[in-house]
Write an enzyme that holds these catalytic residues in place. Structure first.
Site, PDB file in Angstrom:
ATOM      1  NE  ARG A  23      -1.548  -1.514   3.660  1.00  0.00           N
ATOM      2  CZ  ARG A  23      -1.763  -1.536   4.960  1.00  0.00           C
ATOM      3  NH1 ARG A  23      -2.951  -1.220   5.432  1.00  0.00           N
ATOM      4  NH2 ARG A  23      -0.817  -1.864   5.798  1.00  0.00           N
ATOM      5  CD  GLN A  46       1.035  28.946  17.150  1.00  0.00           C
ATOM      6  OE1 GLN A  46       0.690  29.504  18.183  1.00  0.00           O
ATOM      7  NE2 GLN A  46       1.799  29.531  16.246  1.00  0.00           N
ATOM      8  CG  ASN A  48       2.531  27.929  13.043  1.00  0.00           C
ATOM      9  OD1 ASN A  48       1.401  28.025  13.511  1.00  0.00           O
ATOM     10  ND2 ASN A  48       3.589  28.407  13.665  1.00  0.00           N
ATOM     11  NE  ARG A  59       7.137  31.782   3.805  1.00  0.00           N
ATOM     12  CZ  ARG A  59       6.049  32.541   3.877  1.00  0.00           C
ATOM     13  NH1 ARG A  59       5.821  33.294   4.936  1.00  0.00           N
ATOM     14  NH2 ARG A  59       5.170  32.533   2.896  1.00  0.00           N
ATOM     15  CG  HIS A  62      11.417  34.898  11.612  1.00  0.00           C
ATOM     16  ND1 HIS A  62      10.530  34.338  10.728  1.00  0.00           N
ATOM     17  CD2 HIS A  62      11.804  36.074  11.059  1.00  0.00           C
ATOM     18  CE1 HIS A  62      10.383  35.142   9.693  1.00  0.00           C
ATOM     19  NE2 HIS A  62      11.143  36.199   9.866  1.00  0.00           N
ATOM     20  CE  LYS A  72      10.283  28.658  15.344  1.00  0.00           C
ATOM     21  NZ  LYS A  72      10.748  29.599  14.308  1.00  0.00           N
ATOM     22  CG  HIS A 119      13.565  27.911  11.730  1.00  0.00           C
ATOM     23  ND1 HIS A 119      12.321  28.147  11.182  1.00  0.00           N
ATOM     24  CD2 HIS A 119      14.084  26.866  11.062  1.00  0.00           C
ATOM     25  CE1 HIS A 119      12.100  27.254  10.230  1.00  0.00           C
ATOM     26  NE2 HIS A 119      13.148  26.474  10.131  1.00  0.00           N
ATOM     27  CE1 TYR A 132       8.453  27.315  10.607  1.00  0.00           C
ATOM     28  CE2 TYR A 132       6.587  26.999   9.150  1.00  0.00           C
ATOM     29  CZ  TYR A 132       7.797  27.597   9.432  1.00  0.00           C
ATOM     30  OH  TYR A 132       8.331  28.482   8.549  1.00  0.00           O
ATOM     31  CE  LYS A 167       8.959  41.461  11.730  1.00  0.00           C
ATOM     32  NZ  LYS A 167       7.730  40.970  12.366  1.00  0.00           N
ATOM     33  CG  ASP A 168      12.082  37.875   7.039  1.00  0.00           C
ATOM     34  OD1 ASP A 168      11.949  38.182   8.239  1.00  0.00           O
ATOM     35  OD2 ASP A 168      11.460  36.933   6.517  1.00  0.00           O
TER      36      ASP A 168
END
Length: 175
Positions: A23, A46, A48, A59, A62, A72, A119, A132, A167-168
Site C-alpha cells: 500500500r 500550535q 503552522n 523566510r 526568526h 520547533k 530559524h 511546523y 522585514k526580513d
C-alpha cells in the site's frame, strides 16, 4: 524515528522509520515518548503551515526572546527547502554557530530546533510547503530576527533569495 544530533547541541535531524508494504508506508512523524528517550521534552501547542509559491523564497531568520522562546519541529511536506538554525544560547558551547540542512518531501526528514535558536529557510523549488509544530504560542510584538546575510554568521545559502519580505531584508546586523 531515528534522531541524529546536529553540530549544534540539542538540535536533531530526524528520519522516519518507515513500515512498508504494497500500500505504501506508515511512519510516526512525532512521538512524545521517543522524544523523551532522547532527553527532549517537547509538547506542541500550535501547528503552522507555510506555502511558498516561488523558488528561492526566504523566510527568516526568526526567534522570540525569553520568556517567549519556541522550540520547533519543522518538516517540508511538499517541495524542498534549505533550513537554517542558529544557536543563540549564550551559555552554549555552540553559541553563534549555524547549521543548514535540506528538508524535502522525498527525504521526509524533519529538524528539531530547541528553544534559544533562530530559524529560517530558503525554498529550493516552487510551491514548497513547510509544516511546523511549536512548543509555545506566537506572541505578537515579541518576534525578532537576524538578517539572512549578516556577515557575523556568514551563512552559506545555496542561492541568492529571489523573494524576501522587507522585514526580513532589513533586520539589523549583529555587528
Amino acid at each position: 524515528m531515528r534522531f541524529h544530533e546536529t553540530d549544534l547541541k540539542g538540535s536533531y535531524l530526524i528520519e522516519l522509520d518507515e513500515i512498508n508494504d504494497e500500500r505504501g508506508f506508515f511512519a510516526r512523524s512525532f512521538c512524545t515518548h521517543e522524544f523523551l528517550i532522547q532527553g527532549i521534552t517537547f509538547n506542541p501547542v500550535q501547528a503552522n503551515l507555510s506555502l511558498n509559491k516561488r523558488k528561492h523564497t526566504l523566510r527568516g531568520i526568526h526567534y522570540q526572546d525569553p520568556p517567549h522562546e519556541e522550540a520547533k519541529l519543522v518538516r517540508c511536506i511538499r517541495g524542498s527547502i534549505f533550513d537554517v538554525i542558529i544557536d543563540l544560547r549564550e551559555d552554549s558551547p555552540t553559541s553563534g554557530q549555524w547549521v543548514g540542512v535540506e528538508l524535502t518531501d522525498k527525504n521526509r526528514k524533519s529538524i528539531y530546533i530547541p528553544k534559544g535558536f533562530a530559524h529560517g529557510f530558503l525554498t529550493l523549488e516552487p510551491d514548497s510547503e513547510v509544516s511546523y509544530l511549536m512548543s509555545d504560542h506566537h506572541v505578537p510584538g515579541k518576534g525578532l530576527g537576524i538578517r539572512w546575510n549578516d556577515p557575523f554568521y556568514n551563512i552559506q545559502w545555496p542561492a541568492e533569495p529571489a523573494v524576501i519580505s522587507d522585514k526580513d531584508r532589513n533586520w539589523p546586523l549583529v555587528s
